[in-house]
Design a protein around this motif. Structure first.
Motif, PDB file in Angstrom:
ATOM      1  N   GLY A 252      -3.285 -12.001  -4.946  1.00 28.69           N
ATOM      2  CA  GLY A 252      -4.396 -12.841  -5.045  1.00 28.69           C
ATOM      3  C   GLY A 252      -5.923 -12.237  -4.762  1.00 28.69           C
ATOM      4  O   GLY A 252      -5.978 -10.916  -4.149  1.00 28.69           O
ATOM      5  N   PRO A 253      -7.178 -12.767  -4.809  1.00 29.06           N
ATOM      6  CA  PRO A 253      -8.303 -12.149  -4.475  1.00 29.06           C
ATOM      7  C   PRO A 253      -8.399 -12.100  -2.781  1.00 29.06           C
ATOM      8  O   PRO A 253      -8.097 -12.940  -2.134  1.00 29.06           O
ATOM      9  N   TRP A 254      -9.172 -11.046  -2.474  1.00 29.23           N
ATOM     10  CA  TRP A 254      -9.508 -11.087  -1.178  1.00 29.23           C
ATOM     11  C   TRP A 254     -10.893 -11.886  -0.712  1.00 29.23           C
ATOM     12  O   TRP A 254     -11.791 -12.028  -1.456  1.00 29.23           O
ATOM     13  N   ASN A 255     -10.507 -12.791   0.216  1.00 29.61           N
ATOM     14  CA  ASN A 255     -11.716 -13.727   0.822  1.00 29.61           C
ATOM     15  C   ASN A 255     -12.382 -13.310   2.162  1.00 29.61           C
ATOM     16  O   ASN A 255     -13.031 -13.909   2.602  1.00 29.61           O
ATOM     17  N   GLY A 256     -12.284 -11.858   2.322  1.00 28.21           N
ATOM     18  CA  GLY A 256     -12.799 -11.419   3.394  1.00 28.21           C
ATOM     19  C   GLY A 256     -11.973 -11.164   4.809  1.00 28.21           C
ATOM     20  O   GLY A 256     -12.398 -10.740   5.754  1.00 28.21           O
ATOM     21  N   TRP A 257     -10.792 -12.028   4.774  1.00 30.66           N
ATOM     22  CA  TRP A 257     -10.007 -12.175   5.719  1.00 30.66           C
ATOM     23  C   TRP A 257      -8.373 -11.966   5.385  1.00 30.66           C
ATOM     24  O   TRP A 257      -7.738 -11.326   6.219  1.00 30.66           O
ATOM     25  N   THR A 258      -8.182 -12.121   3.996  1.00 28.41           N
ATOM     26  CA  THR A 258      -6.882 -12.358   3.702  1.00 28.41           C
ATOM     27  C   THR A 258      -6.798 -12.264   2.136  1.00 28.41           C
ATOM     28  O   THR A 258      -7.857 -12.414   1.524  1.00 28.41           O
ATOM     29  N   PHE A 259      -5.803 -11.737   1.454  1.00 28.52           N
ATOM     30  CA  PHE A 259      -5.322 -12.040  -0.118  1.00 28.52           C
ATOM     31  C   PHE A 259      -4.941 -13.465  -0.183  1.00 28.52           C
ATOM     32  O   PHE A 259      -4.083 -13.810   0.612  1.00 28.52           O
ATOM     33  N   ILE A 260      -5.570 -14.197  -0.600  1.00 31.90           N
ATOM     34  CA  ILE A 260      -5.049 -15.883  -0.710  1.00 31.90           C
ATOM     35  C   ILE A 260      -4.018 -16.162  -1.517  1.00 31.90           C
ATOM     36  O   ILE A 260      -3.398 -17.150  -1.259  1.00 31.90           O
ATOM     37  N   GLY A 261      -3.368 -15.157  -2.161  1.00 36.14           N
ATOM     38  CA  GLY A 261      -2.191 -15.370  -2.875  1.00 36.14           C
ATOM     39  C   GLY A 261      -1.008 -14.997  -1.944  1.00 36.14           C
ATOM     40  O   GLY A 261       0.337 -15.216  -2.558  1.00 36.14           O
ATOM     41  N   ILE A 262      -0.929 -14.667  -0.883  1.00 37.96           N
ATOM     42  CA  ILE A 262      -0.112 -14.306  -0.018  1.00 37.96           C
ATOM     43  C   ILE A 262       0.292 -15.249   0.797  1.00 37.96           C
ATOM     44  O   ILE A 262      -0.517 -15.530   1.820  1.00 37.96           O
ATOM     45  N   PRO A 263       1.482 -16.120   0.907  1.00 31.60           N
ATOM     46  CA  PRO A 263       1.487 -17.085   1.718  1.00 31.60           C
ATOM     47  C   PRO A 263       1.980 -17.008   3.296  1.00 31.60           C
ATOM     48  O   PRO A 263       2.179 -15.754   3.390  1.00 31.60           O
ATOM     49  N   ASN A 264       1.463 -17.811   4.109  1.00 37.17           N
ATOM     50  CA  ASN A 264       1.935 -17.520   5.630  1.00 37.17           C
ATOM     51  C   ASN A 264       1.217 -16.421   6.403  1.00 37.17           C
ATOM     52  O   ASN A 264       2.026 -15.856   7.021  1.00 37.17           O
ATOM     53  N   ILE A 265       0.231 -16.308   5.950  1.00 40.29           N
ATOM     54  CA  ILE A 265      -0.742 -15.112   6.555  1.00 40.29           C
ATOM     55  C   ILE A 265      -1.901 -15.771   7.161  1.00 40.29           C
ATOM     56  O   ILE A 265      -3.146 -15.696   7.148  1.00 40.29           O
ATOM     57  N   GLY A 266      -1.591 -16.968   8.174  1.00 40.65           N
ATOM     58  CA  GLY A 266      -2.630 -17.872   8.726  1.00 40.65           C
ATOM     59  C   GLY A 266      -3.426 -17.108   9.406  1.00 40.65           C
ATOM     60  O   GLY A 266      -4.876 -17.322   9.634  1.00 40.65           O
ATOM     61  N   GLN A 267      -3.337 -15.977  10.248  1.00 39.85           N
ATOM     62  CA  GLN A 267      -4.439 -15.305  10.927  1.00 39.85           C
ATOM     63  C   GLN A 267      -4.952 -14.216  10.253  1.00 39.85           C
ATOM     64  O   GLN A 267      -5.748 -13.312  10.879  1.00 39.85           O
ATOM     65  N   GLY A 268      -4.776 -13.975   8.949  1.00 44.32           N
ATOM     66  CA  GLY A 268      -5.198 -12.630   8.249  1.00 44.32           C
ATOM     67  C   GLY A 268      -4.838 -11.434   8.508  1.00 44.32           C
ATOM     68  O   GLY A 268      -3.540 -11.621   9.205  1.00 44.32           O
ATOM     69  N   TYR A 269      -5.421 -10.406   8.622  1.00 46.31           N
ATOM     70  CA  TYR A 269      -4.788  -9.143   8.651  1.00 46.31           C
ATOM     71  C   TYR A 269      -5.475  -8.771  10.191  1.00 46.31           C
ATOM     72  O   TYR A 269      -6.631  -7.969  10.135  1.00 46.31           O
ATOM     73  N   VAL A 270      -4.946  -9.113  11.235  1.00 42.57           N
ATOM     74  CA  VAL A 270      -5.524  -8.714  12.606  1.00 42.57           C
ATOM     75  C   VAL A 270      -5.414  -7.027  12.696  1.00 42.57           C
ATOM     76  O   VAL A 270      -6.414  -6.853  13.667  1.00 42.57           O
ATOM     77  N   SER A 271      -4.583  -6.396  12.031  1.00 39.62           N
ATOM     78  CA  SER A 271      -4.318  -5.246  12.209  1.00 39.62           C
ATOM     79  C   SER A 271      -5.544  -4.291  11.715  1.00 39.62           C
ATOM     80  O   SER A 271      -5.970  -3.013  11.891  1.00 39.62           O
ATOM     81  N   GLY A 272      -6.639  -4.815  10.938  1.00 40.73           N
ATOM     82  CA  GLY A 272      -7.958  -4.471  10.703  1.00 40.73           C
ATOM     83  C   GLY A 272      -7.835  -3.847   9.115  1.00 40.73           C
ATOM     84  O   GLY A 272      -8.416  -2.869   8.842  1.00 40.73           O
ATOM     85  N   LEU A 273      -7.057  -4.481   8.296  1.00 40.23           N
ATOM     86  CA  LEU A 273      -6.904  -4.081   6.768  1.00 40.23           C
ATOM     87  C   LEU A 273      -8.319  -4.544   6.222  1.00 40.23           C
ATOM     88  O   LEU A 273      -8.728  -5.650   6.286  1.00 40.23           O
ATOM     89  N   HIS A 274      -9.013  -3.517   5.637  1.00 39.87           N
ATOM     90  CA  HIS A 274     -10.318  -3.789   5.108  1.00 39.87           C
ATOM     91  C   HIS A 274     -10.004  -3.428   3.547  1.00 39.87           C
ATOM     92  O   HIS A 274     -10.149  -2.037   3.383  1.00 39.87           O
ATOM     93  N   PRO A 275     -10.056  -3.861   2.499  1.00 36.91           N
ATOM     94  CA  PRO A 275     -10.078  -3.233   1.365  1.00 36.91           C
ATOM     95  C   PRO A 275     -11.446  -2.438   0.913  1.00 36.91           C
ATOM     96  O   PRO A 275     -12.399  -2.914   1.242  1.00 36.91           O
ATOM     97  N   HIS A 276     -10.884  -1.281   0.419  1.00 32.55           N
ATOM     98  CA  HIS A 276     -12.092  -0.563   0.310  1.00 32.55           C
ATOM     99  C   HIS A 276     -12.570  -0.308  -0.922  1.00 32.55           C
ATOM    100  O   HIS A 276     -11.941   0.782  -1.950  1.00 32.55           O
ATOM    101  N   ILE A 277     -13.573  -0.733  -1.626  1.00 28.85           N
ATOM    102  CA  ILE A 277     -14.036  -0.706  -2.868  1.00 28.85           C
ATOM    103  C   ILE A 277     -15.418  -0.042  -2.971  1.00 28.85           C
ATOM    104  O   ILE A 277     -16.186  -0.463  -2.286  1.00 28.85           O
TER     105      ILE A 277
END
Length: 131
Positions: free
Chosen positions: A106-131
């Protein structure tokens, strides 16, 4: 007897180039005098994703930074599965099987990929898509 056990696709005229494995796992070629890095493995991910690596697409150069599977357990050449980000805004996470979409995060909303369920806290490890 001299055997090549690793190579890269860059040509470099320098007597000061050294190969260094950094503490974070990045293998780099750098000028030993200036410290300028001419090549780094983190720009060419394959089947392993480490902290500080980036996947995505450089929109200025068109260079892709995707993860790819191995052909087989004993053959590290690129296999048929590739994981990466699409170039549109917002980017989407995709897994392709021989260039056909296999899975979509799914699309990146600035915090998580919205199509991946059960990631309520986003990517706290610092994943930042680089486009």
């Amino acid at each position: 007897m001299r055997n090549t056990f690793w190579s890269t696709n860059i040509s470099l005229a320098s007597n000061n180039t050294v190969a260094v494995l950094l503490d974070k796992g990045d293998f780099v070629l750098k000028d030993n005098v200036s410290g300028f890095i001419t090549w780094e493995s983190f720009n060419y991910p394959c089947d392993t994703f480490l902290a500080d690596m980036m996947i995505g697409l450089n929109t200025k150069t068109g260079e892709k930074h995707f993860l790819s599977s191995w052909e087989t357990d004993s053959d590290p050449s690129p296999g048929k599965f590739v994981l990466g980000l699409t170039p549109e805004t917002p980017p989407q996470l995709f897994l392709w099987n021989s260039s056909k979409p296999y899975w979509r995060g799914g699309p990146w909303n600035g915090w998580t990929f919205i199509g991946i369920p059960n990631i309520g806290q986003g990517y706290v490890s610092g994943l930042h898509p680089h486009i």
